[in-house]
Design an enzyme around this catalytic site. Structure first.
Site, PDB file in Angstrom:
ATOM      1  N   GLY A   1      -2.648   8.311  -4.316  1.00 18.06           N
ATOM      2  CA  GLY A   1      -1.968   9.510  -4.788  1.00 18.06           C
ATOM      3  C   GLY A   1      -0.731   9.863  -3.976  1.00 18.06           C
ATOM      4  O   GLY A   1      -0.439   9.263  -2.936  1.00 18.06           O
ATOM      5  N   ASP A   2      -0.006  10.830  -4.473  1.00 21.08           N
ATOM      6  CA  ASP A   2       1.140  11.445  -3.783  1.00 21.08           C
ATOM      7  C   ASP A   2       1.376  12.742  -4.573  1.00 21.08           C
ATOM      8  O   ASP A   2       0.460  13.216  -5.246  1.00 21.08           O
ATOM      9  CB  ASP A   2       2.355  10.501  -3.808  1.00 21.08           C
ATOM     10  CG  ASP A   2       3.438  10.881  -2.799  1.00 21.08           C
ATOM     11  OD1 ASP A   2       3.321  10.509  -1.631  1.00 21.08           O
ATOM     12  OD2 ASP A   2       4.407  11.599  -3.177  1.00 21.08           O
TER      13      ASP A   2
ATOM     14  N   LYS B   1       0.853  -1.188   0.000  1.00 16.22           N
ATOM     15  CA  LYS B   1       0.000   0.000   0.000  1.00 16.22           C
ATOM     16  C   LYS B   1       0.882   1.228   0.000  1.00 16.22           C
ATOM     17  O   LYS B   1       1.826   1.320   0.813  1.00 16.22           O
ATOM     18  CB  LYS B   1      -0.883  -0.003   1.266  1.00 16.22           C
ATOM     19  CG  LYS B   1      -1.825   1.178   1.336  1.00 16.22           C
ATOM     20  CD  LYS B   1      -3.075   0.942   0.511  1.00 16.22           C
ATOM     21  CE  LYS B   1      -3.859   2.213   0.209  1.00 16.22           C
ATOM     22  NZ  LYS B   1      -3.405   2.901  -1.031  1.00 16.22           N
TER      23      LYS B   1
ATOM     24  N   ASN C   1      -2.400  19.277  -1.614  1.00 14.29           N
ATOM     25  CA  ASN C   1      -3.453  18.684  -0.782  1.00 14.29           C
ATOM     26  C   ASN C   1      -3.084  18.611   0.711  1.00 14.29           C
ATOM     27  O   ASN C   1      -3.889  18.960   1.569  1.00 14.29           O
ATOM     28  CB  ASN C   1      -3.767  17.302  -1.371  1.00 14.29           C
ATOM     29  CG  ASN C   1      -4.543  16.429  -0.436  1.00 14.29           C
ATOM     30  OD1 ASN C   1      -3.962  15.676   0.336  1.00 14.29           O
ATOM     31  ND2 ASN C   1      -5.847  16.542  -0.473  1.00 14.29           N
TER      32      ASN C   1
ATOM     33  N   LYS D   1       5.289   1.705  -3.085  1.00 12.00           N
ATOM     34  CA  LYS D   1       5.279   3.080  -3.607  1.00 12.00           C
ATOM     35  C   LYS D   1       5.560   3.015  -5.097  1.00 12.00           C
ATOM     36  O   LYS D   1       6.160   2.046  -5.566  1.00 12.00           O
ATOM     37  CB  LYS D   1       6.379   3.907  -2.937  1.00 12.00           C
ATOM     38  CG  LYS D   1       6.168   5.393  -3.036  1.00 12.00           C
ATOM     39  CD  LYS D   1       5.284   5.872  -1.909  1.00 12.00           C
ATOM     40  CE  LYS D   1       4.889   7.318  -2.079  1.00 12.00           C
ATOM     41  NZ  LYS D   1       4.239   7.823  -0.853  1.00 12.00           N
TER      42      LYS D   1
HETATM   43  N1  GLU Z   1       1.182   9.054  -0.564  1.00 13.33           N
HETATM   44  C1  GLU Z   1       0.619   9.024   0.748  1.00 13.33           C
HETATM   45  C2  GLU Z   1       1.698   8.647   1.740  1.00 13.33           C
HETATM   46  O1  GLU Z   1       2.818   9.043   1.584  1.00 13.33           O
HETATM   47  C3  GLU Z   1      -0.652   8.196   0.823  1.00 13.33           C
HETATM   48  C4  GLU Z   1      -0.540   6.766   0.449  1.00 13.33           C
HETATM   49  C5  GLU Z   1      -1.852   5.996   0.388  1.00 13.33           C
HETATM   50  O2  GLU Z   1      -2.903   6.561   0.669  1.00 13.33           O
HETATM   51  O3  GLU Z   1      -1.777   4.808   0.045  1.00 13.33           O
HETATM   52  O4  GLU Z   1       1.490   7.993   2.744  1.00 13.33           O
END
Ligand code: GLU
Length: 457
Positions: free
Chosen positions: A177-178, A102, A252, A138
């Site tokens: 997202g990121d 995840k 965001n 990731k």
């Molecule tokens: N990109 C976000 C993080 O760094 C969210 C990751 C997600 O919701 O899976 O945790």
């Protein structure tokens, strides 16, 4: 006698940590960000390993630093001038001891294997801290969304998903997202996945509310960061009420951190984008920032068109010269170096809450800690986003949805729990109040114990 044994245990653990760290550096040459993330975690683990030598015997660190899988792929697409463009796509499936991989997808020109691996490695422990059944992953691309038309974004994301779909699935790997990936990109990716594989709502999180998204997911990372910092402040007889806050970034995470800080009585005096920062000692109008960045997709300097009294300064790094009580770095990695940290300290900062991933360099963290500044590390403070993503997965599996208030209350509980497990773990290993050690130790133990139970895999 006991302390002699303790010292010996610490020496053995330190040697083990150094050996594995040197291996990481030689096996992953020139991946500076990945080395930095590993070093930050490893430095905290010496007392943990000394107390639990079984982690060394089981080769946990050697196994944890090696991703289960890393895929890299070509992403060809055609731009609006009919020119063929080629980008590079990545997905790192780092650790599945606690559940399906995840973690988000980042679209930014700086993306490379080192960045994806640092983010993926951090994600393992972050996800563990949430207490939810999710492993660490990731991904992303070196595609630059800045200045691209909507059609270009769609063509790129469709091409990206046409390869990525092979590796993901609701029980296998669930991206989100990121930086550079928001609701629009997730929507296009979900549409493309559906054409190939059918309607599997739980394959992505951060979806629109109308097609399987969770209420409060958009707000979650920023709100969660402020909930965590609020706990830390209260524990030290401080509060957001009446404080002056600087928040870097204007994406965001930053927008919802500003909103929640303001709701708790703070004045948010500055925020930024990659070109520069805006400052208003009376407090920023967050509605304007949100409209500029999310609807009009403009630059932060355009804020002055609506608010001519505010000040715009070119160069985003200088945002840390603005005096404040609480700083929330919510832009990107290594945005606070030692010099900026020293300036913040000199100007009287009392607390730092990391909304971005690894925004402070190792030297900056040391500077804050040496000077008694309260420090909320990213993998704990920004875990709210992924935590609500896991709640989105749960709602998708149940084919039902919770109200905004229900999700927000669960988020608040999760952030409080993360705070108390960090405090407890820091105490247990003799580093009272050090949330860096606390977060790393608490997250690590969950993953390491699950890895031992599942054998050498
Ligand atoms: N990109 C976000 C993080 O760094 C969210 C990751 C997600 O919701 O899976 O945790």
């Amino acid at each position: 006698m006991k302390s002699v044994m303790d010292a010996k245990g610490l020496d053995t653990a330190e040697k083990y940590v150094n050996d594995v760290y040197n291996l990481v550096v030689s096996r992953n040459p020139s991946e500076d960000e990945f080395h930095q993330a590993v070093k930050e975690i490893f430095d905290s683990l010496v007392p943990v390993l000394a107390k639990h030598p079984e982690y060394m015997e089981q080769g946990i660190l050697e196994r944890m630093v090696e991703p289960e899988r890393l895929v890299m792929f070509r992403v060809p697409w055609v731009d609006d001038n009919h020119k063929i463009q080629v980008n590079r796509g990545f997905r790192v499936q780092f650790n599945s001891a606690l559940g399906p991989y995840k973690g988000g997808l980042r679209f930014h020109p700086s993306v490379n294997a080192s960045i994806i691996k640092f983010l993926g490695f951090e994600q393992i422990l972050k996800n563990a801290l949430t207490g939810q059944p999710i492993g660490g992953g990731k991904g992303g691309s070196d595609f630059d969304p800045k200045g691209k038309s909507d059609q270009e974004i769609m063509r790129f994301t469709q091409s990206f998903m046409t390869e990525l779909y092979k590796y993901i699935g609701p029980d296998a790997d669930v991206p989100a997202g990121d930086i550079g990936v928001g609701a629009r990109e997730i929507g296009y990716m979900f549409g493309q996945y559906k054409r190939i594989r059918g309607n599997e709502a739980g394959v992505l999180t951060g979806k629109g509310i109308g097609y399987g998204g969770s209420l409060a997911r958009t707000e979650a990372t920023g709100y969660g960061c402020v909930y965590f910092v609020d706990e830390m402040l209260k524990d030290n007889d401080l509060s957001f009420e009446g404080s002056k806050v600087v928040v870097s970034g204007s994406g965001n995470v930053s927008i919802y951190a500003m909103r929640k800080a303001k709701e708790l009585g703070a004045t948010v005096v500055a925020c930024s984008d990659s070109n520069g920062y805006i400052y208003d000692e009376k407090g920023l109008d967050i509605d304007t920032v949100q409209r500029l960045k999310e609807v009009e997709r403009k630059r932060i300097k355009d804020y002055l068109n609506d608010h001519p009294d505010a000040v715009y300064v070119e160069g985003c790094r200088d945002i840390w010269t603005v005096p404040c009580d609480i700083a929330l770095p919510c832009a990107t990695q290594n945005e606070i170096d030692e010099e900026s940290a020293a300036l913040l300290v000199k100007n009287g900062v009392k607390a730092i809450g990391e909304g971005a991933n690894m925004p402070s360099t190792l030297e900056a963290i040391e500077c804050f800690q040496k000077n008694g500044v309260l420090f909320a590390p990213a993998k704990a403070a920004n875990a709210g986003g992924v935590a609500v993503s896991a709640l989105e997965m749960a709602q998708n599996s149940m084919r039902m949805s919770w109200s905004f208030e229900e999700v927000d209350a669960k988020l608040n509980d999760i952030m409080k729990n993360i705070y108390s497990s960090c405090v407890q773990a820091a105490d247990e290993y003799g580093y009272q109040g050090n949330l860096v050690v606390g977060a790393n130790a608490a997250g690590f133990r969950k993953v390491a114990d699950a890895m031992i139970s599942q054998g050498i895999v």
